[in-house]
Design an enzyme around this catalytic site. Structure first.
Site, PDB file in Angstrom:
ATOM      1  N   ASP A   1      -7.905  -0.657   6.657  1.00 46.81           N
ATOM      2  CA  ASP A   1      -6.893  -0.672   5.608  1.00 46.81           C
ATOM      3  C   ASP A   1      -5.567  -0.973   6.298  1.00 46.81           C
ATOM      4  O   ASP A   1      -5.068  -0.151   7.076  1.00 46.81           O
ATOM      5  CB  ASP A   1      -6.848   0.688   4.901  1.00 46.81           C
ATOM      6  CG  ASP A   1      -5.830   0.747   3.771  1.00 46.81           C
ATOM      7  OD1 ASP A   1      -4.899  -0.072   3.743  1.00 46.81           O
ATOM      8  OD2 ASP A   1      -5.950   1.649   2.908  1.00 46.81           O
TER       9      ASP A   1
ATOM     10  N   TYR B   1       4.699  -6.860  -7.115  1.00 46.61           N
ATOM     11  CA  TYR B   1       4.004  -7.965  -6.452  1.00 46.61           C
ATOM     12  C   TYR B   1       4.992  -9.033  -6.009  1.00 46.61           C
ATOM     13  O   TYR B   1       4.977  -9.481  -4.856  1.00 46.61           O
ATOM     14  CB  TYR B   1       2.962  -8.550  -7.404  1.00 46.61           C
ATOM     15  CG  TYR B   1       2.150  -9.678  -6.827  1.00 46.61           C
ATOM     16  CD1 TYR B   1       1.072  -9.422  -5.983  1.00 46.61           C
ATOM     17  CD2 TYR B   1       2.436 -11.012  -7.131  1.00 46.61           C
ATOM     18  CE1 TYR B   1       0.312 -10.450  -5.458  1.00 46.61           C
ATOM     19  CE2 TYR B   1       1.687 -12.048  -6.610  1.00 46.61           C
ATOM     20  CZ  TYR B   1       0.621 -11.765  -5.768  1.00 46.61           C
ATOM     21  OH  TYR B   1      -0.120 -12.792  -5.239  1.00 46.61           O
TER      22      TYR B   1
END
Length: 262
Positions: A65, A158
């Site tokens: 991750d 985003y």
């Protein structure tokens, strides 16, 4: 070396692709494998990693991750151990993040999007930088988005992360250029696949229209009126790491069919 030979990456490049078990990352990893590179792929999706490893046994895989520094440290150690160093880093890991008005999305969703999409690139870069400086052909490709050059209503976390990647890229190109490391960003547009389907679905729900209507709106805002294929993005990555791309650095290159607005 002929012009056609200059368009292909040299065999033997040592390449790390984050989130490389699916989508754009998988296409990039496959392209480098076909070019004779040694490739290490990481992903958080263990099932996808297993499937990629089965399909491409010449690649190395590791679960990581990128938003967790301990995972990133282990990932870069794996690159040293399995590849013997690093020539190319493809910073591809990212998530779509939430869709909604700024005062409706949760703090947790905002943080997670920035942690994976932007902070994750910082974490990988700071660990990989010494390896890239030691390479005779160091190159970084940061995957941004067309949302890194256009405002994107209802998708602010985003877009903010993708604009940040462009700033990171241009700054790092200046910082690492004297060491011979080239740093570029690729800005994909509407890339065919599960991620854009989810984004279009959520955007359609927010606007109260059908999926088909929202997809038509997205394509209408693209000059070529078609989606980008993952292989289109992979082709640009391969070019940037070929001798033909040896003097391309500090650039944010759109592969999007000319998205006009989003």
């Amino acid at each position: 070396m002929s012009l056609m030979e200059r368009m292909r990456p040299r065999p033997g490049l040592r390449v790390l692709v984050t989130a490389g078990a699916g989508g754009i990352g998988s296409a990039i990893a496959r392209g480098f494998l076909e070019a004779g590179a040694k490739v290490l792929v990481c992903d958080v999706d263990e099932a996808a990693l297993d499937a990629f490893a089965s399909a491409y046994p010449d690649a190395s895989t590791v679960r990581a991750d990128v938003s967790l520094d301990a995972d990133v440290a282990s990932l870069v150690d794996a690159a040293t151990e399995r590849l013997g160093g690093l020539d190319v880093l493809v910073n591809n890991a990212g998530i779509a993040g939430p869709t909604g008005a700024i005062d409706e999305i949760s703090v947790e969703d905002i943080r997670r999007t920035l942690d994976v999409d932007l902070f994750g690139q910082f974490l990988v870069l700071r660990r990989a930088a010494p390896l890239l400086r030691a390479s005779p052909a160091g190159a970084v490709i940061n995957i941004s988005s067309v949302a890194g050059r256009l405002g994107y209503a209802l998708r602010t976390p985003y877009a903010a992360s993708k604009w940040g990647i462009v700033g990171l890229t241009e700054s790092l190109a200046k910082e690492m250029g004297p060491d011979g490391v080239r740093v570029n960003a690729i800005l994909p547009g509407i890339v065919r696949g599960a991620r854009i389907e989810g984004v279009i679905r959520e955007r359609a729900e927010a606007a109260g229209v059908s999926y088909e209507e929202m997809e038509a709106r997205y394509l209408a805002n693209t000059s070529l009126r078609r989606m980008v294929e993952p292989e289109d993005v992979a082709s640009m990555a391969l070019f940037l790491c070929s001798p033909a791309g040896a003097n391309v650095s500090g650039q944010a290159i759109s592969v999007c069919g000319n998205v006009e607005t989003i």
